[in-house]
Scaffold this active site. Structure first.
Site, short mmCIF file in Angstrom:
data_model
loop_
_atom_site.label_atom_id
_atom_site.label_comp_id
_atom_site.label_asym_id
_atom_site.label_seq_id
_atom_site.Cartn_x
_atom_site.Cartn_y
_atom_site.Cartn_z
N TYR A 153 78.25 78.19 51.54
CA TYR A 153 79.16 78.14 50.45
C TYR A 153 78.16 77.02 49.34
O TYR A 153 78.48 77.54 48.02
CB TYR A 153 80.61 78.15 50.80
CG TYR A 153 81.86 79.14 51.09
CD1 TYR A 153 81.08 80.57 52.15
CD2 TYR A 153 82.67 79.95 50.42
CE1 TYR A 153 80.90 81.56 52.21
CE2 TYR A 153 82.57 80.98 50.43
CZ TYR A 153 82.52 81.99 51.14
OH TYR A 153 83.35 83.11 51.72
N LYS A 203 76.15 82.36 66.08
CA LYS A 203 74.66 83.46 66.18
C LYS A 203 73.43 82.25 66.49
O LYS A 203 72.23 83.27 65.78
CB LYS A 203 74.68 83.74 64.85
CG LYS A 203 74.08 85.08 64.66
CD LYS A 203 74.06 86.88 65.41
CE LYS A 203 73.27 87.70 65.09
NZ LYS A 203 73.32 88.91 66.15
N ASP A 235 78.68 88.99 65.70
CA ASP A 235 78.88 90.29 65.59
C ASP A 235 79.42 91.02 66.46
O ASP A 235 80.19 92.14 66.86
CB ASP A 235 77.43 90.54 65.73
CG ASP A 235 76.23 90.47 67.12
OD1 ASP A 235 76.90 89.33 67.63
OD2 ASP A 235 75.57 90.89 67.07
N ASP A 263 89.42 87.86 57.71
CA ASP A 263 89.94 88.97 56.71
C ASP A 263 90.24 90.56 57.11
O ASP A 263 91.34 90.97 57.92
CB ASP A 263 88.61 89.06 55.29
CG ASP A 263 89.19 89.31 54.00
OD1 ASP A 263 90.21 88.28 54.26
OD2 ASP A 263 88.95 89.85 53.73
#
Ligand code: IPM
Ligand code: MG
Length: 376
Positions: A153, A203, A235, A263
């Site tokens: 971000y 990750k 994942d 979310d």
């Protein structure tokens, strides 16, 4: 709810809450939540002053920018900030720093609220309202701790160079060890106060920032011997989150992974409209907001779900104003109201935004032992 500056009520110096209603349904859910706040504060003689400022699209219309300086200065001076939502179709064509989202990101960064807490709890009464099987989600009670002021971000370099087929767009994921450490410590401490299980997301099989993330988090584990730390790749954890969510306690993740996973986790609760969040830094100051967006299609109709904002006010009372008693009264009231089917249309009900707020305020008073018609 009001009194002279610096006065004391129930041991608390008068708190200054800056309110940023924002766009779309933001003002409606914020008003509903503020009515609940006023009710419990009046009943408990807690001193809170409310100072309203512009952010997002309405700030662009008025000041030509999504985060005016006067809003930022007021937020910096506040004990806590309550935000509705920003954005809408009228401002979607804007780019870069002019976008509503850029105002929100700058606010997070300027306040240095690096730890974003997103609790997700499945209410038993709503366990059959989601697209997942009831037996899978029943008992889910987890918190995602999302790093909020670093990563993709904000990382530099970022931008676009060149043109045509040679044009290049670049974002950078950048993390320092200290940025990882401070958010991880928040998550470890939270796990200590809960079931003692922390899952760190990364990750690390691909990303270098994730390798540093895993090293730093592992290095802190010895300071929290009562917490069981595990590492999971983002994942495969995304699958576990919908396969066996009730086994998850506290999750800590970098900014982008945390955004996506939260979310996904919202599906478990039954509606995005139910979920609150708290963004915290090194001080007691915090930024509190529901995790839903501005929902332009619902705006102005009085039907938006205010529970996420009401529960954000409860988090504000607990973390920034040190009034766990009032926070608990609101949370218990929300539980009762949901059980009693006081639901907005996103959850199949017919209650209006204001009807939900009125019901929660009345029930909160009952929890506080105040039996009056004050909230009606
Ligand atoms: C959130 C939102 C924001 C984010 C957007 C509106 C910039 O999705 O709070 O999760 O990506 O952080
Ligand atoms: Mg998001």
């Amino acid at each position: 709810m009001d009194a002279g500056p610096g006065t004391r009520g129930s041991g608390l110096v008068k708190a200054n809450v800056v309110v940023l209603p924002g766009d779309g349904v933001g003002p409606e859910v914020v008003n509903a939540a503020l009515s609940v706040l006023a009710t419990v504060c009046d009943a408990a003689d807690a001193r809170v002053s409310i100072d309203v400022h512009l952010i997002g699209g309405r700030a662009i219309d008025e000041f030509g920018m999504p985060l005016p300086e006067e809003t930022l200065e007021a937020c910096k001076a506040a004990d806590a900030i309550l935000l509705g939502a920003v954005g809408g179709p009228a401002w979607d064509h804007l780019r870069g720093e002019q976008r509503c989202e850029a105002g929100l990101l700058r606010l997070r960064r300027e306040l240095d609220v690096f730890a974003n807490l997103r609790p997700v709890k499945v209410h038993p009464h709503l366990a059959d309202r989601t697209t997942l099987r009831t037996e899978v989600i029943r008992g889910t009670d987890l918190v995602i701790v999302r790093e909020l002021t670093g990563g993709a971000y904000f990382g530099q370099p970022r931008g676009r160079t060149g043109s045509g087929p040679d044009e290049i767009a670049r974002d950078s994921i950048v993390y320092s060890a200290s940025e990882i450490e401070r958010v991880a410590r928040v998550a470890f401490k939270l796990a200590q106060s809960r079931r003692g299980e922390l899952i760190s997301i990364d990750k690390a099989n691909v990303l270098i920032t994730s390798q540093l993330w895993r090293e730093v988090v592992s290095g802190l584990a010895a300071d929290y011997p009562d917490v069981t730390l595990t590492h999971e790749l983002v994942d495969s954890f995304a699958m576990r989150l919908v396969r066996e969510p009730a086994t998850v306690d506290v999750v800590v993740a970098e900014n982008l992974f945390g955004d996506i996973l939260s979310d996904e986790a919202a599906v478990l609760a039954g509606s995005l409209g139910l979920l609150p969040s708290a963004s915290l830094g090194a001080t007691d100051q915090g930024l509190y907001e529901p995790i839903h967006g501005s929902a332009p299609s619902l705006a102005g109709r009085g039907i938006a779900n205010p529970y996420g904002t009401i529960l954000s006010v409860a988090m504000l009372l607990r973390h920034s104003l040190h009034r766990s008693d009032l926070a608990a009264a609101i949370e218990s009231a929300v539980d009762v109201c949901i059980t009693e089917d006081v639901l907005t249309s996103d959850l199949g009900g017919t209650a209006s935004t204001d009807a939900v707020a009125g019901a929660v305020a009345r029930e909160a008073l009952r929890h506080l032992g105040v039996h009056s018609g004050a909230a009606s």
